[in-house]
Motif scaffolding. Structure first.
Motif, mmCIF file in Angstrom:
data_model
loop_
_atom_site.group_PDB
_atom_site.id
_atom_site.type_symbol
_atom_site.label_atom_id
_atom_site.label_comp_id
_atom_site.label_asym_id
_atom_site.label_seq_id
_atom_site.Cartn_x
_atom_site.Cartn_y
_atom_site.Cartn_z
ATOM 1 N N VAL A 130 0.869 -1.173 0.000
ATOM 2 C CA VAL A 130 0.000 0.000 0.000
ATOM 3 C C VAL A 130 0.905 1.223 0.000
ATOM 4 C CG1 VAL A 130 -1.810 1.270 1.208
ATOM 5 C CG2 VAL A 130 -1.809 -1.233 1.230
ATOM 6 N N GLY A 131 0.884 1.956 -1.121
ATOM 7 C CA GLY A 131 1.754 3.120 -1.266
ATOM 8 C C GLY A 131 0.961 4.417 -1.210
ATOM 9 N N ALA A 132 1.494 5.378 -0.475
ATOM 10 C CA ALA A 132 0.894 6.710 -0.362
ATOM 11 C C ALA A 132 1.930 7.733 -0.804
ATOM 12 C CB ALA A 132 0.438 6.988 1.065
ATOM 13 N N GLY A 133 1.520 8.654 -1.662
ATOM 14 C CA GLY A 133 2.449 9.657 -2.165
ATOM 15 C C GLY A 133 1.720 10.910 -2.599
ATOM 16 N N ARG A 134 2.498 11.912 -2.900
ATOM 17 C CA ARG A 134 1.939 13.190 -3.336
ATOM 18 C C ARG A 134 2.678 13.677 -4.564
ATOM 19 N NH1 ARG A 134 4.241 17.748 0.922
ATOM 20 N NH2 ARG A 134 6.464 17.402 0.507
ATOM 21 N N VAL A 135 1.962 14.469 -5.354
ATOM 22 C CA VAL A 135 2.518 15.047 -6.572
ATOM 23 C C VAL A 135 2.135 16.521 -6.591
ATOM 24 C CG1 VAL A 135 2.572 14.989 -9.084
ATOM 25 C CG2 VAL A 135 2.338 12.864 -7.797
ATOM 26 N N GLU A 136 3.118 17.393 -6.874
ATOM 27 C CA GLU A 136 2.880 18.829 -6.948
ATOM 28 C C GLU A 136 2.754 19.267 -8.404
ATOM 29 O OE1 GLU A 136 5.375 20.223 -2.955
ATOM 30 O OE2 GLU A 136 6.185 20.612 -4.972
ATOM 31 N N ALA A 137 1.870 20.216 -8.621
ATOM 32 C CA ALA A 137 1.750 20.873 -9.924
ATOM 33 C C ALA A 137 2.193 22.321 -9.748
ATOM 34 C CB ALA A 137 0.315 20.799 -10.440
ATOM 35 N N TYR A 138 3.150 22.753 -10.550
ATOM 36 C CA TYR A 138 3.749 24.064 -10.348
ATOM 37 C C TYR A 138 3.926 24.785 -11.684
ATOM 38 C CZ TYR A 138 8.052 21.849 -11.984
ATOM 39 O OH TYR A 138 8.990 21.189 -12.737
ATOM 40 N N PRO A 163 4.538 29.848 -18.799
ATOM 41 C CA PRO A 163 4.724 28.466 -19.262
ATOM 42 C C PRO A 163 3.654 27.561 -18.661
ATOM 43 C CG PRO A 163 6.365 29.019 -17.604
ATOM 44 C CD PRO A 163 5.634 30.286 -17.928
ATOM 45 N N ALA A 164 3.391 26.500 -19.363
ATOM 46 C CA ALA A 164 2.360 25.569 -18.902
ATOM 47 C C ALA A 164 2.768 24.919 -17.585
ATOM 48 C CB ALA A 164 2.114 24.511 -19.961
ATOM 49 N N PRO A 165 1.816 24.661 -16.710
ATOM 50 C CA PRO A 165 2.143 23.989 -15.444
ATOM 51 C C PRO A 165 2.739 22.600 -15.682
ATOM 52 C CG PRO A 165 -0.036 24.964 -15.361
ATOM 53 C CD PRO A 165 0.404 25.032 -16.799
ATOM 54 N N GLN A 166 3.573 22.187 -14.751
ATOM 55 C CA GLN A 166 4.225 20.885 -14.835
ATOM 56 C C GLN A 166 3.939 20.093 -13.560
ATOM 57 O OE1 GLN A 166 8.397 21.077 -16.207
ATOM 58 N NE2 GLN A 166 8.108 23.303 -16.337
ATOM 59 N N LEU A 167 4.125 18.808 -13.680
ATOM 60 C CA LEU A 167 3.996 17.924 -12.522
ATOM 61 C C LEU A 167 5.377 17.630 -11.955
ATOM 62 C CD1 LEU A 167 1.308 15.337 -13.691
ATOM 63 C CD2 LEU A 167 0.989 17.302 -12.190
ATOM 64 N N GLY A 168 5.514 17.741 -10.664
ATOM 65 C CA GLY A 168 6.762 17.393 -10.017
ATOM 66 C C GLY A 168 6.918 15.894 -9.884
ATOM 67 N N GLU A 169 8.053 15.488 -9.354
ATOM 68 C CA GLU A 169 8.298 14.063 -9.139
ATOM 69 C C GLU A 169 7.419 13.539 -8.008
ATOM 70 O OE1 GLU A 169 12.403 13.504 -8.393
ATOM 71 O OE2 GLU A 169 13.040 14.127 -10.404
ATOM 72 N N THR A 170 7.052 12.299 -8.136
ATOM 73 C CA THR A 170 6.221 11.674 -7.110
ATOM 74 C C THR A 170 7.024 11.477 -5.826
ATOM 75 O OG1 THR A 170 4.905 10.528 -8.772
ATOM 76 C CG2 THR A 170 4.831 9.665 -6.526
ATOM 77 N N ARG A 217 -1.430 12.485 -13.705
ATOM 78 C CA ARG A 217 -1.640 13.038 -15.049
ATOM 79 C C ARG A 217 -3.115 13.015 -15.436
ATOM 80 N NH1 ARG A 217 2.828 9.498 -16.567
ATOM 81 N NH2 ARG A 217 4.792 10.678 -16.581
ATOM 82 N N ASP A 218 -3.808 12.001 -15.003
ATOM 83 C CA ASP A 218 -5.221 11.863 -15.376
ATOM 84 C C ASP A 218 -6.172 12.540 -14.395
ATOM 85 O OD1 ASP A 218 -4.286 10.327 -17.477
ATOM 86 O OD2 ASP A 218 -4.551 8.427 -16.385
ATOM 87 N N SER A 219 -5.642 13.144 -13.373
ATOM 88 C CA SER A 219 -6.500 13.710 -12.335
ATOM 89 C C SER A 219 -6.892 15.159 -12.583
ATOM 90 C CB SER A 219 -5.785 13.620 -10.978
ATOM 91 O OG SER A 219 -4.617 14.423 -10.972
ATOM 92 N N GLY A 220 -6.349 15.792 -13.617
ATOM 93 C CA GLY A 220 -6.637 17.201 -13.851
ATOM 94 C C GLY A 220 -5.898 18.123 -12.911
ATOM 95 N N LEU A 221 -4.760 17.664 -12.399
ATOM 96 C CA LEU A 221 -4.001 18.466 -11.444
ATOM 97 C C LEU A 221 -3.391 19.695 -12.111
ATOM 98 C CD1 LEU A 221 -3.299 18.302 -8.427
ATOM 99 C CD2 LEU A 221 -1.176 17.152 -9.056
ATOM 100 N N THR A 222 -2.945 19.556 -13.353
ATOM 101 C CA THR A 222 -2.365 20.706 -14.051
ATOM 102 C C THR A 222 -3.425 21.764 -14.349
ATOM 103 O OG1 THR A 222 -2.634 19.498 -16.146
ATOM 104 C CG2 THR A 222 -0.494 19.352 -15.033
#
Length: 252
Positions: A130-138, A163-170, A217-222
């Motif tokens: 069971v993995g828990a993590g976070r991803v930042e959009a900046y 510039p378009a928002p990006q996703l950080g590393e998990t 990527r599929d969550s609409g975070l950007t």
């Protein structure tokens, strides 16, 4: 031949034999006869000893409470010695990121490694993680090109191209991630005893990170990061006197 009157007279060879009367006279004249026997004397002596011991303990505790005596420590107490080296600063990097959104994710990874035609109880590896993590959009403000900010001649409107928002590393949170279940064959367990692999769980961690990244990527975070950045800049520039603020983004 002895006379009858001489039968009871003592001689040098046969002294006078003590009689019951002489024994009674000796007993009455003995000083031990006048000593009184006190049945409670041993009990009182024991009480005095216990009282003296209790008083000594109380006095010792009182002196220790005042700090005059050092604290009594367990000679076999567990002690920990930290011989770690001080941290070494490797580098410093200036960041120009504006973190506009953050997503927290949880994924269940069920991975199994086995061999064909080999029973599972002999050679099998299955892990339920069971993995828990976070991803930042900046939005990276450091990549804003020259001419990206255009102000009208009257100073009432401004247009900003970002510039378009990006996703950080998990970022996998190991405090919230855990192995829920694990099955290992007999040969696998024997191999762990002989030569354990400390990086055996790295495959599971990598799978969890990849799945969390795909979910981000599929969550609409950007899209959420775009909207939050636009609202932030509009509020900031309007507080500076601009009536109209337009924020656009370049193609990713």
């Amino acid at each position: 031949m002895a006379r009858d009157g001489d039968i009871n007279e003592p001689t040098r060879e046969f002294p006078d034999y003590p009689t019951s009367e002489s024994l009674r006279d000796r007993a009455e004249g003995s000083p031990d006869h006048d000593r009184e026997y006190a049945p409670g004397a041993p009990a009182r002596g024991l009480l005095w000893v216990l009282g003296a011991a209790a008083l000594a303990v109380v006095v010792l505790l009182g002196v220790q409470a005042t700090g005059l005596l050092p604290d009594f420590r367990n000679p076999f107490a567990k002690e920990q010695t930290d011989r770690s080296q001080p941290p070494l600063l490797k580098s410093i990097r200036d960041l120009s990121r504006y973190v506009a959104a953050e997503g927290n994710f949880q994924v269940v990874v069920d991975v199994q490694n086995d061999r064909r035609n080999v029973p599972d109880f002999l050679l099998n590896e299955r892990t339920l993680f069971v993995g828990a993590g976070r991803v930042e959009a900046y939005v990276d403000f450091g990549k804003i090109a020259d001419g990206a900010v255009v102000v009208s001649e009257d100073g009432k409107s401004a247009e900003i191209k970002l510039p378009a928002p990006q996703l950080g590393e998990t970022d996998l949170d190991m405090d919230k991630s855990y192995v829920f279940a694990e099955q290992r064959g007999l040969i696998n367990r024997l191999n762990d005893l002989v030569a354990g692999d400390p990086n055996r769980q790295q495959q599971v961690y990598k799978l969890a990170e990849d799945r969390i990244t795909a979910a981000a990527r599929d969550s609409g975070l950007t899209a959420r990061a775009q909207e939050n950045t636009r609202k932030m800049l509009e509020g900031l520039l309007r507080s500076l006197g601009y009536e109209k603020v337009t924020v656009t983004y370049t193609a990713p």
